[in-house]
Design a protein around this motif. Structure first.
Motif, PDB file in Angstrom:
ATOM      1  N   SER A  13      11.174   8.986 -17.820  1.00 35.91           N
ATOM      2  CA  SER A  13      11.030  10.204 -17.420  1.00 35.91           C
ATOM      3  C   SER A  13      10.217  10.488 -16.058  1.00 35.91           C
ATOM      4  CB  SER A  13      10.051  11.138 -18.493  1.00 35.91           C
ATOM      5  OG  SER A  13       8.988  10.560 -18.670  1.00 35.91           O
ATOM      6  N   PHE A  14       9.603   9.639 -15.643  1.00 38.70           N
ATOM      7  CA  PHE A  14       8.748   9.716 -14.502  1.00 38.70           C
ATOM      8  C   PHE A  14       9.456   9.296 -13.205  1.00 38.70           C
ATOM      9  CE2 PHE A  14       6.984   6.046 -16.293  1.00 38.70           C
ATOM     10  CZ  PHE A  14       7.342   4.959 -15.290  1.00 38.70           C
ATOM     11  N   PHE A  15      10.788   8.884 -13.360  1.00 39.43           N
ATOM     12  CA  PHE A  15      11.542   8.479 -12.228  1.00 39.43           C
ATOM     13  C   PHE A  15      11.851   8.981 -11.143  1.00 39.43           C
ATOM     14  CE2 PHE A  15      15.447   6.570 -10.143  1.00 39.43           C
ATOM     15  CZ  PHE A  15      15.032   5.295  -9.781  1.00 39.43           C
ATOM     16  N   ASP A  33      -4.275   8.602 -10.411  1.00 35.79           N
ATOM     17  CA  ASP A  33      -3.747   8.690 -11.843  1.00 35.79           C
ATOM     18  C   ASP A  33      -2.793   7.724 -12.071  1.00 35.79           C
ATOM     19  OD1 ASP A  33      -1.479   9.707 -10.634  1.00 35.79           O
ATOM     20  OD2 ASP A  33      -2.290  11.434 -10.515  1.00 35.79           O
ATOM     21  N   SER A  34      -2.067   7.833 -13.100  1.00 31.25           N
ATOM     22  CA  SER A  34      -0.831   6.606 -13.590  1.00 31.25           C
ATOM     23  C   SER A  34       0.242   6.688 -12.519  1.00 31.25           C
ATOM     24  CB  SER A  34      -0.393   7.137 -15.003  1.00 31.25           C
ATOM     25  OG  SER A  34      -0.025   8.424 -14.944  1.00 31.25           O
ATOM     26  N   GLN A  35       0.484   7.564 -11.676  1.00 29.62           N
ATOM     27  CA  GLN A  35       1.603   7.677 -10.774  1.00 29.62           C
ATOM     28  C   GLN A  35       0.944   7.314  -9.266  1.00 29.62           C
ATOM     29  OE1 GLN A  35       5.141  10.138 -10.117  1.00 29.62           O
ATOM     30  NE2 GLN A  35       3.894  11.157  -8.563  1.00 29.62           N
ATOM     31  N   ILE A  38       1.014  -1.143  -0.084  1.00 33.15           N
ATOM     32  CA  ILE A  38       0.077   0.022  -0.137  1.00 33.15           C
ATOM     33  C   ILE A  38       0.901   1.159  -0.017  1.00 33.15           C
ATOM     34  CG2 ILE A  38      -2.030   1.140   1.061  1.00 33.15           C
ATOM     35  CD1 ILE A  38      -2.628  -1.453   2.285  1.00 33.15           C
ATOM     36  N   LYS A  39       0.891   1.884  -1.187  1.00 35.60           N
ATOM     37  CA  LYS A  39       1.751   3.049  -1.460  1.00 35.60           C
ATOM     38  C   LYS A  39       1.459   4.089  -0.514  1.00 35.60           C
ATOM     39  CE  LYS A  39       2.716   1.546  -5.965  1.00 35.60           C
ATOM     40  NZ  LYS A  39       2.900   2.237  -7.464  1.00 35.60           N
ATOM     41  N   PRO A  40       2.323   5.231  -0.375  1.00 37.18           N
ATOM     42  CA  PRO A  40       1.867   6.415   0.584  1.00 37.18           C
ATOM     43  C   PRO A  40       0.464   7.008   0.481  1.00 37.18           C
ATOM     44  CG  PRO A  40       4.339   6.719  -0.221  1.00 37.18           C
ATOM     45  CD  PRO A  40       3.485   5.363  -1.095  1.00 37.18           C
ATOM     46  N   SER A  75      10.219  11.895 -10.157  1.00 36.55           N
ATOM     47  CA  SER A  75       8.649  12.023  -9.514  1.00 36.55           C
ATOM     48  C   SER A  75       8.316  10.727  -8.890  1.00 36.55           C
ATOM     49  CB  SER A  75       7.712  12.222 -10.684  1.00 36.55           C
ATOM     50  OG  SER A  75       6.452  12.440 -10.280  1.00 36.55           O
ATOM     51  N   LEU A  76       8.480   9.691  -9.264  1.00 36.29           N
ATOM     52  CA  LEU A  76       8.090   8.383  -8.622  1.00 36.29           C
ATOM     53  C   LEU A  76       8.689   8.235  -7.400  1.00 36.29           C
ATOM     54  CD1 LEU A  76       6.810   5.612  -8.806  1.00 36.29           C
ATOM     55  CD2 LEU A  76       8.705   4.816 -10.054  1.00 36.29           C
ATOM     56  N   ILE A  77      10.087   8.632  -7.425  1.00 35.27           N
ATOM     57  CA  ILE A  77      10.776   8.372  -5.893  1.00 35.27           C
ATOM     58  C   ILE A  77      10.320   9.449  -4.961  1.00 35.27           C
ATOM     59  CG2 ILE A  77      13.084   8.343  -4.876  1.00 35.27           C
ATOM     60  CD1 ILE A  77      12.307   5.904  -6.964  1.00 35.27           C
TER      61      ILE A  77
HETATM   62  P1  ATP Z   1       3.636  -1.463  -9.785  1.00 36.64           P
HETATM   63  O1  ATP Z   1       4.955  -1.908  -9.972  1.00 36.64           O
HETATM   64  O2  ATP Z   1       3.869  -0.431  -8.614  1.00 36.64           O
HETATM   65  O3  ATP Z   1       2.794  -2.421  -9.136  1.00 36.64           O
HETATM   66  P2  ATP Z   1       2.691  -1.391 -12.254  1.00 36.64           P
HETATM   67  O4  ATP Z   1       3.318  -2.554 -12.590  1.00 36.64           O
HETATM   68  O5  ATP Z   1       1.295  -1.508 -12.676  1.00 36.64           O
HETATM   69  O6  ATP Z   1       2.961  -0.783 -10.864  1.00 36.64           O
HETATM   70  P3  ATP Z   1       4.924  -0.057 -13.645  1.00 36.64           P
HETATM   71  O7  ATP Z   1       4.894   0.304 -15.144  1.00 36.64           O
HETATM   72  O8  ATP Z   1       5.833  -1.229 -13.269  1.00 36.64           O
HETATM   73  O9  ATP Z   1       3.342  -0.110 -13.007  1.00 36.64           O
HETATM   74  O10 ATP Z   1       5.333   1.449 -12.974  1.00 36.64           O
HETATM   75  C1  ATP Z   1       5.680   1.638 -11.436  1.00 36.64           C
HETATM   76  C2  ATP Z   1       5.223   2.679 -10.905  1.00 36.64           C
HETATM   77  O11 ATP Z   1       5.490   3.972 -11.612  1.00 36.64           O
HETATM   78  C3  ATP Z   1       3.580   2.658 -11.281  1.00 36.64           C
HETATM   79  O12 ATP Z   1       2.901   1.891 -10.184  1.00 36.64           O
HETATM   80  C4  ATP Z   1       3.233   4.270 -10.800  1.00 36.64           C
HETATM   81  O13 ATP Z   1       3.212   4.526  -9.688  1.00 36.64           O
HETATM   82  C5  ATP Z   1       4.626   4.856 -11.603  1.00 36.64           C
HETATM   83  N1  ATP Z   1       4.297   5.164 -13.078  1.00 36.64           N
HETATM   84  C6  ATP Z   1       4.020   4.184 -14.024  1.00 36.64           C
HETATM   85  N2  ATP Z   1       3.832   4.679 -15.293  1.00 36.64           N
HETATM   86  C7  ATP Z   1       3.845   6.202 -15.073  1.00 36.64           C
HETATM   87  C8  ATP Z   1       3.734   7.371 -15.752  1.00 36.64           C
HETATM   88  N3  ATP Z   1       3.445   7.413 -17.119  1.00 36.64           N
HETATM   89  N4  ATP Z   1       3.893   8.604 -15.016  1.00 36.64           N
HETATM   90  C9  ATP Z   1       4.051   8.854 -13.627  1.00 36.64           C
HETATM   91  N5  ATP Z   1       4.185   7.397 -13.078  1.00 36.64           N
HETATM   92  C10 ATP Z   1       3.961   6.256 -13.697  1.00 36.64           C
END
Ligand code: ATP
Length: 140
Positions: free
Chosen positions: A56-58, A111-113, A8-10, A60-62
């Motif tokens: 590109s989203f790395f 959203d996607s993040q 469960i993420k933040p 921000s993801l961190i």
């Molecule tokens: P997870 O690995 O967290 O279970 P996932 O396998 O569904 O997720 P991944 O493609 O492995 O997705 O991406 C890892 C994480 O990076 C995503 O869960 C999300 O938090 C973030 N992420 C993925 N795609 C994007 C994007 N396009 N923009 C921003 N963040 C993203």
């Protein structure tokens, strides 16, 4: 039985979804072998998501993954890896709300993040991720 790492993420923890998610887990036939709340720092989060380091989203993801504590769980059941991935739904939570309205990401993601939960995507990643957080990956 198979094991997977669920997180469960933040946003899920801060949004107070932990109990609701735990109920879905148990109602779906998983047993929770292990569970721990932990604050990831930049180094640990970067290692956990190293496969995305060139994206590109790395950064921000961190930032997102270190913004608060996460709850990690080792879940066990037959077909745990695939079944947990199915239950959480697609990566982009805003799309999940339309295409998979009963998924966990539809319930608590944005959203996607900010998609509130994680699940290992293969046997190999499950083993890596379980030992990333827990010393003894074999005992329950
Ligand atoms: P997870 O690995 O967290 O279970 P996932 O396998 O569904 O997720 P991944 O493609 O492995 O997705 O991406 C890892 C994480 O990076 C995503 O869960 C999300 O938090 C973030 N992420 C993925 N795609 C994007 C994007 N396009 N923009 C921003 N963040 C993203």
């Amino acid at each position: 039985k198979e094991r997977t790492l669920a997180m469960i993420k933040p946003d899920g923890v801060v949004g107070n979804y932990s109990e609701a998610i735990r109920k879905v887990v148990v109602d779906s036939g998983f047993s929770i072998c292990k569970e721990m709340t932990i604050q990831l720092d930049e180094d640990r989060a970067s290692i956990f998501y190293s496969e995305h380091s060139s994206k590109s989203f790395f950064s921000s993801l961190i930032r997102y993954m270190t913004s608060g504590p996460v709850l990690v769980m080792v879940l066990e059941k037959d077909n745990a890896i695939t079944d947990w991935r199915t239950l959480i739904g697609p990566t982009d939570a805003s799309k999940a709300k339309i295409t998979h309205p009963h998924s966990i990401r539809a319930m608590c993601g944005q959203d996607s993040q900010r998609n509130c939960v994680h699940g290992s995507d293969s046997l190999q990643s499950a083993e890596r991720e379980i030992s990333f957080f827990f010393d003894d990956k074999y005992s329950c």
